[in-house]
Design a protein around this motif. Structure first.
Motif, PDB file in Angstrom:
ATOM      1  N   ILE A  63       0.863  -1.184   0.000  1.00  0.00           N
ATOM      2  CA  ILE A  63       0.000   0.000   0.000  1.00  0.00           C
ATOM      3  C   ILE A  63       0.902   1.238   0.000  1.00  0.00           C
ATOM      4  O   ILE A  63       1.812   1.345   0.824  1.00  0.00           O
ATOM      5  CB  ILE A  63      -0.911   0.029   1.245  1.00  0.00           C
ATOM      6  N   THR A 105       4.266   3.220   4.799  1.00  0.00           N
ATOM      7  CA  THR A 105       5.346   3.652   5.683  1.00  0.00           C
ATOM      8  C   THR A 105       5.064   5.019   6.289  1.00  0.00           C
ATOM      9  O   THR A 105       4.453   5.879   5.647  1.00  0.00           O
ATOM     10  CB  THR A 105       6.687   3.670   4.897  1.00  0.00           C
ATOM     11  N   LYS A 160      10.458  -0.583  -7.294  1.00  0.00           N
ATOM     12  CA  LYS A 160      10.064  -1.358  -6.107  1.00  0.00           C
ATOM     13  C   LYS A 160      10.475  -2.819  -6.230  1.00  0.00           C
ATOM     14  O   LYS A 160      10.242  -3.589  -5.303  1.00  0.00           O
ATOM     15  CB  LYS A 160       8.539  -1.297  -5.948  1.00  0.00           C
ATOM     16  N   PHE A 172       0.308  -1.640  -5.103  1.00  0.00           N
ATOM     17  CA  PHE A 172       1.242  -2.113  -6.132  1.00  0.00           C
ATOM     18  C   PHE A 172       1.818  -3.441  -5.673  1.00  0.00           C
ATOM     19  O   PHE A 172       1.580  -3.886  -4.550  1.00  0.00           O
ATOM     20  CB  PHE A 172       2.336  -1.073  -6.407  1.00  0.00           C
ATOM     21  N   GLU A 218      11.900   2.087   3.574  1.00  0.00           N
ATOM     22  CA  GLU A 218      10.533   2.353   4.050  1.00  0.00           C
ATOM     23  C   GLU A 218      10.172   1.202   4.983  1.00  0.00           C
ATOM     24  O   GLU A 218       9.911   0.092   4.526  1.00  0.00           O
ATOM     25  CB  GLU A 218       9.525   2.399   2.885  1.00  0.00           C
ATOM     26  N   GLU A 255       7.786  -1.023   7.281  1.00  0.00           N
ATOM     27  CA  GLU A 255       6.336  -1.225   7.174  1.00  0.00           C
ATOM     28  C   GLU A 255       5.832  -2.437   7.951  1.00  0.00           C
ATOM     29  O   GLU A 255       6.416  -3.520   7.892  1.00  0.00           O
ATOM     30  CB  GLU A 255       5.954  -1.383   5.683  1.00  0.00           C
ATOM     31  N   ASP A 293      10.118  -1.848   2.449  1.00  0.00           N
ATOM     32  CA  ASP A 293       9.732  -1.609   1.056  1.00  0.00           C
ATOM     33  C   ASP A 293      10.833  -0.719   0.463  1.00  0.00           C
ATOM     34  O   ASP A 293      10.704   0.503   0.424  1.00  0.00           O
ATOM     35  CB  ASP A 293       8.357  -0.933   1.022  1.00  0.00           C
TER      36      ASP A 293
HETATM   37 ZN    ZN Z   1       6.118   1.572   0.974  1.00  0.00          ZN
END
Ligand code: ZN
Length: 256
Positions: A62, A225, A158, A84, A110, A112, A141
């Motif tokens: 997210i 995040t 990513k 994603f 990031e 999470e 992430d």
């Molecule tokens: Zn993220």
């Protein structure tokens, strides 16, 4: 309960963490109703080789789920969850290495909170979605911020190998509604946010995702995040600590 995957007698196995021991299981804990099926073996936790704790058929993420993080990148929180995917090839275990690829000049961390799904669901209500959550783990992430802006699709930004460290364990006895999510770089706190600040909570995210695709046991959803993202440098150690869930730690290196 606290579930890991480890390398046991040459094969991957799920295991229960009990004190200083890991008790290998005969099957994934969500495959056996009631008590997980133990093999009778016990492994010393300090000598165990931990693997990524689940084998997801998909890794959903997210974006922009914390207002302050969306704002630091110049965005609003979206009206619907922004979702994603990351590929399975981006997964790395606790104590793994994140490689900075030569194609990017800015790779961010990031930290999470990550949901682990425990039953197959499709078009679930919020209540059904909440019941389908097996537990929680930590993830990074990792994001090539420059390529995220220039590529259009986020498959590379990513999705590079090593861009999804996950673990170390899945904790099942945790209420996700107000957990502290912190990221440390070389021991200094860089992100600190509470999950109560998420724009979309866990049942909403899981239900929303299940309306597009069937969620399977072992699938994971990274929930976004908090603010404080910044670039990584070779040689750094990054840690994600989530109260009641665990601490994920990785090293950062330049890809050779
Ligand atoms: Zn993220």
């Amino acid at each position: 309960m606290r579930v890991v995957r480890l390398s046991h007698e040459g094969s991957p196995a799920y295991g229960l963490v009990e004190g200083e021991s890991i008790l290998p299981l005969a099957a994934a804990p969500w495959e056996t109703a009631g008590e997980p099926k133990r093999t009778g073996a016990a492994v010393d936790r300090r000598s165990a080789t931990l693997l990524v704790p689940v084998v997801p058929t998909k890794i959903l993420c997210i974006g922009r789920n914390y207002r302050a993080h969306a704002a630091e990148l110049g965005h609003e929180v979206p009206e619907k969850p922004l979702v994603f995917l990351k590929p399975a090839s981006s997964l790395r275990p606790h104590k793994g290495t994140v490689l900075l690829p030569p194609e990017s000049s800015r790779v961010d961390y990031e930290g999470e909170l990550t949901v682990v799904i425990g039953e197959r669901i499709r078009r679930a209500s919020r209540e059904e979605a909440a019941r389908a959550v097996f537990g929680y783990t930590c993830a990074l992430d990792i994001t090539a911020r420059d390529l995220q802006k220039t590529d259009g699709q986020w498959w590379r930004a990513k999705g590079f190998d090593t861009f999804c460290p996950l673990g170390p364990a899945v904790e099942t006895d945790v209420d996700s509604s107000d957990l502290l999510v912190e990221t440390f770089v070389d021991g200094a706190v860089r992100q600190s946010g509470r999950t109560s600040l998420m724009a979309f909570d866990v049942p909403t995210i899981v239900a929303w995702a299940s309306h597009a695709m069937t969620l399977e046991p072992g699938d994971v959803i990274l929930t976004g995040t908090p603010e404080g993202v910044a670039p990584l440098l070779p040689g750094q150690t990054v840690e994600v600590r989530i109260g009641g869930v665990g601490t994920l730690s990785v090293r950062v290196e330049k890809e050779a």
